[in-house]
Design an enzyme around this catalytic site. Structure first.
Site, PDB file in Angstrom:
ATOM      1  CD  GLN A 123      -3.016  -0.681   2.348  1.00 17.18           C
ATOM      2  OE1 GLN A 123      -3.056  -1.459   3.280  1.00 17.18           O
ATOM      3  NE2 GLN A 123      -3.776   0.401   2.297  1.00 17.18           N
ATOM      4  CG  HIS A 124       0.240   3.485   2.325  1.00 17.75           C
ATOM      5  ND1 HIS A 124      -1.061   3.918   2.436  1.00 17.75           N
ATOM      6  CD2 HIS A 124       0.431   2.607   3.344  1.00 17.75           C
ATOM      7  CE1 HIS A 124      -1.622   3.339   3.484  1.00 17.75           C
ATOM      8  NE2 HIS A 124      -0.746   2.536   4.050  1.00 17.75           N
TER       9      HIS A 124
ATOM     10  CG  ASP B  50       0.004  -4.861   1.592  1.00 13.73           C
ATOM     11  OD1 ASP B  50      -0.857  -4.056   2.000  1.00 13.73           O
ATOM     12  OD2 ASP B  50       1.220  -4.733   1.846  1.00 13.73           O
TER      13      ASP B  50
END
Length: 478
Positions: free
Chosen positions: A71-72, A224
């Site tokens: 992520q991110h 994820d």
């Protein structure tokens, strides 16, 4: 005729892992793996190279593929689709000040209400602010902003494809509203110095992104944690406690959360629901560090911990060895409370480490409860879940039934399950866990005496936290 096989990709920080599954049963028939380069700043091409290496020879007969990604991470593209700068990953902390600034400018309560979370340095929106302030010339070139899984899905689709994403991964950016299901372009522009690059098209949970040049259907993909929830087939009432390097606690909910304290991130999941999540910095490494201090291997550490009585003879360990996120104590250190000549034994210290680590995760459970999440049972995963001592103590501390799913790459399995869902175009994803005999170890359900002991252990933990860090020890409901 539709294929009987689907593939799931887990593109994590350290590696790409692939599973090829039977679309009807979830049985894993092939696996692959390739490493990623170290660092918190990575050329996205390295992920693509790893994906190609990990899938080499595995995709024969595969009808659909999905990607679960870390992520991110911030992937920036120019007008021609070329990468503007190496991707900044979730664990790149150069945007810490940007996170503080954004929080101060708009207020934590406004962020939580707008996007379900208070941005921290891991969030994409803070990385865009850092780029705007420190690399303005590069920021001016940015035409599109993608997440790691978005970029890999886009590459799978081939030249000329439109970038796409799902609400789960988008909910970790800081400029998407999980409750509203829409991007917050105003927050993107605020963070990125007035710039408004285009964002990936949002797809529904079972919606296909398209096909690869070889004709394999590509699902929307997701982040994820969302893929792991999909792989574990969570339903409301299930909460995952993951004991890896750090600890994560998350569960599916029918309603969006918005925690202005920032402890709970109000993510969306990959099924149309929501995925509130709390993170602790200290999990399995507490066990390995304590075992090393005692001079024993983990198997012997387990024996020591199991030889001590519940409550560790009055020892209480706050295992904030790397600072802590829940509660937010970034500069904290680990502390032992209650030492006496009588309780200073290796057995009590080993058990105090297990109880202290699990009390830290229980704080995450409590934070989710405060956001309205019901906790009926815990699914314990990650390396730390294999510890015999953890398995013995977890039901006592958590006070609810605990289940140990079979060891699997659940992010990749979840991505494969999403691919099977898109391939079937069904209303619900296929049931792989219960319908096809997946193994889950159900630990002994806590008795009333266990729950009472767990209450006492947690109360001592809270009182020690108040003594050491000034956080009021509100009595837990018995």
């Amino acid at each position: 005729m539709k294929s009987d096989l689907v593939a799931g990709i887990d593109s994590s920080t350290q590696s790409t892992k692939v599973v090829v599954c039977d679309a009807a049963t979830g049985e894993i028939v092939r696996t692959g793996r390739a490493s990623h380069p170290d660092g918190t700043e990575v050329a996205p091409s390295a992920w693509w190279d790893a994906l190609r290496e990990a899938t080499d020879g595995l995709l024969d007969g595969v009808g659909a593929i999905g990607v679960g990604g870390q992520q991110h991470g911030m992937v920036t593209l120019d007008e021609d689709g070329e990468v503007v700068r190496p991707a900044l990953l979730w664990n790149d902390t150069r945007s810490a000040k940007a996170a503080e600034d954004l929080g101060s400018e708009l207020g934590a309560e406004n962020w939580a209400k707008s996007v379900g979370s208070v941005p921290v340095a891991s969030f994409t929106v803070t990385k865009l602010r850092w780029m705007a302030e420190n690399e303005p010339e590069l920021a001016d070139r940015v035409a599109k902003v993608l997440l790691p899984h978005d970029w890999l899905t886009w590459r799978l689709l081939g030249q000329g494809a439109e970038p796409v994403t799902d609400r789960g991964d988008a909910s970790g950016t800081g400029y998407f509203s999980p409750a509203g299901g829409t991007y917050r372009q105003d927050l993107l522009a605020h963070a990125f110095g007035g710039r408004t690059p285009s964002l990936p098209k949002l797809l529904g949970p079972a919606e296909a992104a398209g096909h690869t040049p070889d004709g394999i259907l590509v699902s929307a993909g997701t982040g994820d944690n969302m893929a792991a929830a999909l792989g574990l087939e969570l339903v409301p009432g299930d909460v995952v406690v993951s004991l890896g390097t750090s600890g994560t606690v998350f569960g599916v909910s029918e309603t969006a959360s918005a925690d202005p304290t920032g402890i709970v991130a109000g993510f969306a999941d990959a099924t149309g629901r929501f995925l509130p999540l709390a993170c602790t910095l200290n999990a399995a490494r507490v066990l390995t560090a304590t075992a090393a201090m005692l001079g024993v291997e983990l198997a012997e550490f387990d024996k020591l911990a199991l030889a001590a009585a519940p409550g560790s003879g009055g020892l209480t360990f706050l295992p904030y060895l790397d600072g802590e996120r829940t509660p937010n104590l970034p500069d904290a250190k680990g502390t032992l409370f209650g030492l006496t000549r009588a309780n200073m034994t290796p057995e009590n210290l080993a058990r105090a480490a297990v109880e202290g680590m699990l009390c830290g995760l229980a704080a995450g459970l409590d934070a989710l409860r405060e956001q309205g999440l019901e906790v009926r049972r815990v699914l314990l995963i990650g390396g730390g879940a294999q510890s015999a001592a953890v398995r013995a103590v977890a039901p006592v501390v958590f006070g609810v039934p605990v289940v140990i799913p079979e060891v699997a790459e659940y992010v990749a399995v979840g991505a494969a399950r999403q691919a099977a869902w898109a391939l079937a175009s069904s209303k619900e994803p296929p049931r792989w866990q219960e319908d096809h005999g997946k193994t889950r170890l159900e630990l002994a359900e806590p008795t009333e005496a266990d729950r009472a002991e767990g209450y006492r252990i947690q109360q001592r933990h809270l009182e020690a936290r108040e003594l050491g860090h000034g956080i009021p020890a509100k009595p837990k409901e018995d």
